[in-house]
Design a protein around this motif. Structure first.
Motif, PDB file in Angstrom:
ATOM      1  N   LEU A 111      -5.656  -0.048  -5.809  1.00  0.00           N
ATOM      2  CA  LEU A 111      -4.907   0.966  -6.547  1.00  0.00           C
ATOM      3  C   LEU A 111      -4.655   0.532  -7.983  1.00  0.00           C
ATOM      4  CD1 LEU A 111      -2.338   2.012  -3.810  1.00  0.00           C
ATOM      5  CD2 LEU A 111      -4.118   3.471  -4.805  1.00  0.00           C
ATOM      6  N   LEU A 112      -4.333  -0.729  -8.181  1.00  0.00           N
ATOM      7  CA  LEU A 112      -4.121  -1.236  -9.542  1.00  0.00           C
ATOM      8  C   LEU A 112      -5.409  -1.174 -10.351  1.00  0.00           C
ATOM      9  CD1 LEU A 112      -1.791  -4.260  -8.753  1.00  0.00           C
ATOM     10  CD2 LEU A 112      -1.185  -2.228 -10.106  1.00  0.00           C
ATOM     11  N   ALA A 113      -6.539  -1.462  -9.719  1.00  0.00           N
ATOM     12  CA  ALA A 113      -7.833  -1.440 -10.408  1.00  0.00           C
ATOM     13  C   ALA A 113      -8.222  -0.021 -10.805  1.00  0.00           C
ATOM     14  CB  ALA A 113      -8.913  -2.058  -9.522  1.00  0.00           C
ATOM     15  N   GLU A 114      -7.838   0.956  -9.997  1.00  0.00           N
ATOM     16  CA  GLU A 114      -8.165   2.351 -10.319  1.00  0.00           C
ATOM     17  C   GLU A 114      -7.442   2.808 -11.570  1.00  0.00           C
ATOM     18  OE1 GLU A 114      -7.585   4.786  -6.835  1.00  0.00           O
ATOM     19  OE2 GLU A 114      -8.829   3.442  -5.635  1.00  0.00           O
ATOM     20  N   GLY A 115      -6.285   2.221 -11.837  1.00  0.00           N
ATOM     21  CA  GLY A 115      -5.595   2.457 -13.096  1.00  0.00           C
ATOM     22  C   GLY A 115      -4.724   3.687 -13.192  1.00  0.00           C
ATOM     23  N   ASP A 116      -4.958   4.704 -12.387  1.00  0.00           N
ATOM     24  CA  ASP A 116      -4.164   5.920 -12.527  1.00  0.00           C
ATOM     25  C   ASP A 116      -3.439   6.322 -11.240  1.00  0.00           C
ATOM     26  OD1 ASP A 116      -6.421   6.630 -11.097  1.00  0.00           O
ATOM     27  OD2 ASP A 116      -6.797   8.469 -12.228  1.00  0.00           O
ATOM     28  N   GLU A 117      -3.488   5.466 -10.243  1.00  0.00           N
ATOM     29  CA  GLU A 117      -2.869   5.780  -8.957  1.00  0.00           C
ATOM     30  C   GLU A 117      -1.437   5.263  -8.844  1.00  0.00           C
ATOM     31  OE1 GLU A 117      -4.249   7.708  -6.537  1.00  0.00           O
ATOM     32  OE2 GLU A 117      -5.867   8.034  -7.974  1.00  0.00           O
ATOM     33  N   LEU A 118      -1.085   4.301  -9.694  1.00  0.00           N
ATOM     34  CA  LEU A 118       0.260   3.713  -9.678  1.00  0.00           C
ATOM     35  C   LEU A 118       0.900   3.898 -11.047  1.00  0.00           C
ATOM     36  CD1 LEU A 118      -0.489   0.384  -7.768  1.00  0.00           C
ATOM     37  CD2 LEU A 118       0.621   2.439  -6.868  1.00  0.00           C
ATOM     38  N   PRO A 119       2.217   3.909 -11.103  1.00  0.00           N
ATOM     39  CA  PRO A 119       2.890   4.071 -12.402  1.00  0.00           C
ATOM     40  C   PRO A 119       2.562   2.922 -13.356  1.00  0.00           C
ATOM     41  CG  PRO A 119       4.458   4.233 -10.571  1.00  0.00           C
ATOM     42  CD  PRO A 119       3.154   3.774  -9.998  1.00  0.00           C
ATOM     43  N   ASP A 120       2.633   3.210 -14.647  1.00  0.00           N
ATOM     44  CA  ASP A 120       2.500   2.143 -15.641  1.00  0.00           C
ATOM     45  C   ASP A 120       3.565   1.094 -15.353  1.00  0.00           C
ATOM     46  OD1 ASP A 120       0.447   3.464 -16.928  1.00  0.00           O
ATOM     47  OD2 ASP A 120       1.754   4.371 -18.430  1.00  0.00           O
ATOM     48  N   GLY A 121       3.183  -0.158 -15.460  1.00  0.00           N
ATOM     49  CA  GLY A 121       4.140  -1.230 -15.209  1.00  0.00           C
ATOM     50  C   GLY A 121       4.229  -1.624 -13.751  1.00  0.00           C
ATOM     51  N   ALA A 122       3.382  -1.060 -12.900  1.00  0.00           N
ATOM     52  CA  ALA A 122       3.373  -1.494 -11.495  1.00  0.00           C
ATOM     53  C   ALA A 122       2.653  -2.827 -11.406  1.00  0.00           C
ATOM     54  CB  ALA A 122       2.681  -0.457 -10.615  1.00  0.00           C
ATOM     55  N   ARG A 123       3.165  -3.715 -10.569  1.00  0.00           N
ATOM     56  CA  ARG A 123       2.616  -5.063 -10.482  1.00  0.00           C
ATOM     57  C   ARG A 123       2.682  -5.567  -9.048  1.00  0.00           C
ATOM     58  NH1 ARG A 123       5.485  -9.087 -14.563  1.00  0.00           N
ATOM     59  NH2 ARG A 123       4.667  -7.475 -15.937  1.00  0.00           N
ATOM     60  N   LEU A 124       1.565  -6.134  -8.565  1.00  0.00           N
ATOM     61  CA  LEU A 124       1.559  -6.805  -7.273  1.00  0.00           C
ATOM     62  C   LEU A 124       2.195  -8.171  -7.452  1.00  0.00           C
ATOM     63  CD1 LEU A 124       0.692  -7.067  -4.294  1.00  0.00           C
ATOM     64  CD2 LEU A 124      -1.532  -7.865  -5.119  1.00  0.00           C
ATOM     65  N   VAL A 125       3.205  -8.464  -6.650  1.00  0.00           N
ATOM     66  CA  VAL A 125       3.939  -9.719  -6.763  1.00  0.00           C
ATOM     67  C   VAL A 125       3.517 -10.639  -5.624  1.00  0.00           C
ATOM     68  CG1 VAL A 125       6.238 -10.763  -6.724  1.00  0.00           C
ATOM     69  CG2 VAL A 125       5.869  -8.577  -7.890  1.00  0.00           C
ATOM     70  N   ASP A 126       3.055 -11.826  -5.975  1.00  0.00           N
ATOM     71  CA  ASP A 126       2.651 -12.825  -4.991  1.00  0.00           C
ATOM     72  C   ASP A 126       3.891 -13.569  -4.526  1.00  0.00           C
ATOM     73  OD1 ASP A 126       1.353 -14.671  -3.429  1.00  0.00           O
ATOM     74  OD2 ASP A 126       0.541 -15.825  -5.100  1.00  0.00           O
ATOM     75  N   ALA A 127       4.421 -13.136  -3.383  1.00  0.00           N
ATOM     76  CA  ALA A 127       5.665 -13.708  -2.869  1.00  0.00           C
ATOM     77  C   ALA A 127       5.699 -13.547  -1.356  1.00  0.00           C
ATOM     78  CB  ALA A 127       6.866 -12.981  -3.489  1.00  0.00           C
ATOM     79  N   PRO A 128       6.481 -14.392  -0.675  1.00  0.00           N
ATOM     80  CA  PRO A 128       6.663 -14.187   0.768  1.00  0.00           C
ATOM     81  C   PRO A 128       7.337 -12.827   0.980  1.00  0.00           C
ATOM     82  CG  PRO A 128       8.139 -15.898  -0.037  1.00  0.00           C
ATOM     83  CD  PRO A 128       7.258 -15.520  -1.179  1.00  0.00           C
ATOM     84  N   PHE A 129       6.943 -12.142   2.029  1.00  0.00           N
ATOM     85  CA  PHE A 129       7.350 -10.750   2.198  1.00  0.00           C
ATOM     86  C   PHE A 129       8.860 -10.576   2.361  1.00  0.00           C
ATOM     87  CE2 PHE A 129       7.409  -6.611   4.551  1.00  0.00           C
ATOM     88  CZ  PHE A 129       6.893  -5.844   3.522  1.00  0.00           C
TER      89      PHE A 129
END
Length: 136
Positions: free
Chosen positions: A85-103
């Motif tokens: 979704l992040l790679a598609e660029g238009d599916e998530l709001p600007d400023g969306a970020r995948l966070v590498d963290a324990p769930f």
């Protein structure tokens, strides 16, 4: 930062019950007062186990207040779904970020930090630091 500009948090799990439970736990531990917007995106659209890009996109749109969206994912394909979704660029709001963290620990840290009015970088840092939590 005003309540309307808090960083949003999305919790992506293969299970709707897990995503919703972790969201509830994080919100409960964030304390009283205003809390950051949090949405669970768990399971598939028909209620099964798996991940759904549509549910993730909808959850991110729901919590977006213009200050960014921290997305935490539980396992392999959930991470891959968010990355796609992040790679598609238009599916998530600007400023969306995948966070590498324990769930679980990362979700609690992200929601508590976002609820305090921190920016997206600080929310991500707090969630990531959860990897260092020792249980011994």
């Amino acid at each position: 930062m005003s309540e309307g500009q808090l960083v949003g948090v999305v919790l992506v799990s293969h299970s709707a019950a897990v995503a919703e439970s972790v969201a509830g736990l994080a919100l409960g531990l964030a304390g009283g007062g205003a809390t950051a917007p949090v949405a669970a995106a768990g399971g598939t659209g028909d209620g099964g186990f798996g991940t759904s890009s549509e549910l993730v996109s909808a959850a991110a749109a729901k919590v977006d207040r213009g200050a960014g969206v921290a997305i935490l994912a539980d396992l392999g394909s959930a991470v891959l779904t968010v990355k796609a979704l992040l790679a598609e660029g238009d599916e998530l709001p600007d400023g969306a970020r995948l966070v590498d963290a324990p769930f679980v620990e990362g979700a609690v840290a992200a929601v508590v930090t976002a609820s305090a009015g921190a920016d997206l970088a600080a929310v991500e840092a707090a969630a990531t630091e959860a990897y260092a939590y020792r249980k011994e």
